[in-house]
Write an enzyme that holds these catalytic residues in place. Structure first.
Site, mmCIF file in Angstrom:
data_model
loop_
_atom_site.group_PDB
_atom_site.id
_atom_site.type_symbol
_atom_site.label_atom_id
_atom_site.label_comp_id
_atom_site.label_asym_id
_atom_site.label_seq_id
_atom_site.Cartn_x
_atom_site.Cartn_y
_atom_site.Cartn_z
ATOM 1 N N TYR A 2 0.862 -1.196 0.000
ATOM 2 C CA TYR A 2 0.000 0.000 0.000
ATOM 3 C C TYR A 2 0.881 1.224 0.000
ATOM 4 O O TYR A 2 2.073 1.150 0.320
ATOM 5 C CB TYR A 2 -0.944 0.011 1.203
ATOM 6 C CG TYR A 2 -0.296 0.393 2.508
ATOM 7 C CD1 TYR A 2 0.281 -0.571 3.316
ATOM 8 C CD2 TYR A 2 -0.271 1.723 2.935
ATOM 9 C CE1 TYR A 2 0.879 -0.226 4.508
ATOM 10 C CE2 TYR A 2 0.326 2.074 4.132
ATOM 11 C CZ TYR A 2 0.903 1.097 4.916
ATOM 12 O OH TYR A 2 1.498 1.438 6.093
ATOM 13 N N CYS A 3 0.267 2.374 -0.381
ATOM 14 C CA CYS A 3 1.037 3.610 -0.340
ATOM 15 C C CYS A 3 0.124 4.730 0.147
ATOM 16 O O CYS A 3 -0.450 4.632 1.220
ATOM 17 C CB CYS A 3 1.698 3.900 -1.684
ATOM 18 S SG CYS A 3 0.612 3.757 -3.115
ATOM 19 N N ARG A 4 -0.040 5.783 -0.641
ATOM 20 C CA ARG A 4 -0.731 6.950 -0.080
ATOM 21 C C ARG A 4 -2.232 6.910 -0.262
ATOM 22 O O ARG A 4 -2.976 7.490 0.507
ATOM 23 C CB ARG A 4 -0.187 8.228 -0.718
ATOM 24 C CG ARG A 4 1.246 8.472 -0.325
ATOM 25 C CD ARG A 4 1.794 9.667 -1.052
ATOM 26 N NE ARG A 4 3.163 9.916 -0.623
ATOM 27 C CZ ARG A 4 3.966 10.766 -1.227
ATOM 28 N NH1 ARG A 4 3.533 11.440 -2.287
ATOM 29 N NH2 ARG A 4 5.187 10.951 -0.787
ATOM 30 N N CYS B 292 -2.200 6.842 -5.911
ATOM 31 C CA CYS B 292 -0.763 6.886 -5.703
ATOM 32 C C CYS B 292 -0.152 5.737 -6.496
ATOM 33 O O CYS B 292 -0.645 4.606 -6.471
ATOM 34 C CB CYS B 292 -0.468 6.729 -4.218
ATOM 35 S SG CYS B 292 1.257 6.458 -3.834
ATOM 36 N N SER C 84 2.471 1.929 -5.128
ATOM 37 C CA SER C 84 2.144 0.512 -4.930
ATOM 38 C C SER C 84 2.056 -0.215 -6.272
ATOM 39 O O SER C 84 2.439 -1.381 -6.366
ATOM 40 C CB SER C 84 0.843 0.360 -4.143
ATOM 41 O OG SER C 84 -0.231 0.912 -4.857
#
Lengths: 231, 231
Positions: B184-186, B190, B193
DNA sequence: CATATGCTCAATAGATTACTTGATCAAGGC
DNA sequence: GCCTTGATCAAGTAATCTATTGAGCATATG
């Protein structure tokens, strides 16, 4: 860093995405269009009715509606010579409610504006939706919708009766003399319920105000009568 | 119709109220400022860091921050020669999330933009937060935060380990060879990922993507580690 | 005290937006 | 077919917004 399927750079992708979402925020970036959304949250309206409600020319209102439509916030349907506009999605109300909640928390100017209109002396009592639902169940109160008749018919809180604020003074006899009246209208910044309380008070009646309006009530999943789809 | 305490007409009152709320929507009516809000939802940033992140000049970024500050959406704190900006209220994230949800429902262009960047062939699998929490409990997966280290330290999903996407290729050995990685990221737009999944796939690893980011996870009331206040 | 760094401010040019006015269009009634 | 009504469109002006440039300010360092 970039993955193989890309036909855009990461920067161009972000630009394109935020540009799209900005279509929505740009459409809402006008006091007139915010008011249009707020009115349409009550139900659909013709361009002419909207124009009179928001105090703008027909042509100007039509153009604001056009920009809202381009951002997919509203939809139109033609009926004879009339064009009726409505919100394109209930989520539009959620965005407006989120903006309103933020303003109430962050912008002290809003509280001051409300106080300036109402005058601090008024001190009208207001009740929460939870309060109201409990008191309704106990039969203590009369729930009164003071919006125009058409809006009542387009959907109203379950159990409410309708007396538009303009007719309230001459129709007071319809209300049981001893009951506490809970008046509501479009929402927290709608003045009709305040005006209704003033009328009640001037005639020696007890009245309080429900701080929320129909869209908020509906958004909270509380019972609504007579609505047709998006309100 | 108007009540006695009024020092404004009803029209002037409405104008003043909607004008105030429009301060918020106007502040958000720019792709650059939306991106700034989205980045600040991960945690506070210096002006310089923000400018580089959003691809704008320092002066321009500073001016966008100024207009966000005037609408009370962000706050600043000085630390030596640095000025750190942060969101003024978690409700700002709620507004952004509401706008995003509306865009996803109404603007087909957004889906097309995403598809154009990712290429339809990629077909990366994504999981919901509910899925993830169940699978985490069963120990089937490794949860991987691929954001920059500073963001991980400012707060991350409970149980996540950190490998920034830029270091992922050379640190693959840290991941158990047989586990499925959930990256996962933001947030949903985003690209970190997506890039991480491409790296994993190129090295024969199994990986899926969590569609949401930390702010969404937090907004849903799910467990977060190491955060400090507003993220 | 001089210098460097991080940021803000002021001035500007170009683009976009808001509202007005008058023309035009679509549908219905006579 | 002509007229009316409700709405849209096009053109024009004033106001506002965006990004750039270069100057200026605050804080820290040598």
């Amino acid at each position: 860093m970039s993955h193989d399927g890309a036909t855009l750079t990461a920067r161009a992708f972000k630009d394109a995405v935020y540009e799209q979402f900005a279509r929505i925020t740009k459409a809402l970036a006008s006091p007139v269009r915010l008011e249009i959304v707020d009115v349409l949250a009550q139900g659909e309206r013709t361009v002419d009715a909207l124009a009179r409600e928001v105090g703008q020319s027909l042509a100007n209102t039509s153009q604001h509606l056009r920009s809202l439509k381009e951002a997919r916030l509203v939809e139109a349907r033609r009926d004879g010579t009339f064009v009726h506009y409505r919100l394109a999605d209930p989520q539009v109300i959620e965005v407006w409610r989120a903006v309103r909640a933020l303003g109430e928390r962050q912008l002290a100017e809003i509280e001051r504006t409300v106080a300036a209109y109402l005058g601090d002396a008024d001190g009208f009592e207001s009740v929460t939706a939870d309060d109201l639902q409990r008191r309704l169940a106990e039969g203590e109160v009369v729930l009164l919708d003071v919006r125009p008749d058409a809006e009542y018919r387009a959907g109203h809180l379950a159990g409410a009766r309708s007396i538009p604020v303009g007719e309230l003074a001459e129709r007071l006899a319809e209300l049981p003399p001893d009951a506490t009246v809970v008046a509501y209208c479009r929402g927290p910044y709608c003045v009709m319920s305040y005006d209704a309380l003033a009328i009640l008070r001037d005639h020696g009646r007890r009245g309080v105000r429900l701080a929320e309006g129909l869209p908020d009530w509906r958004a909270a999943g509380r019972p609504v009568q007579g609505g047709h789809g998006l309100g």
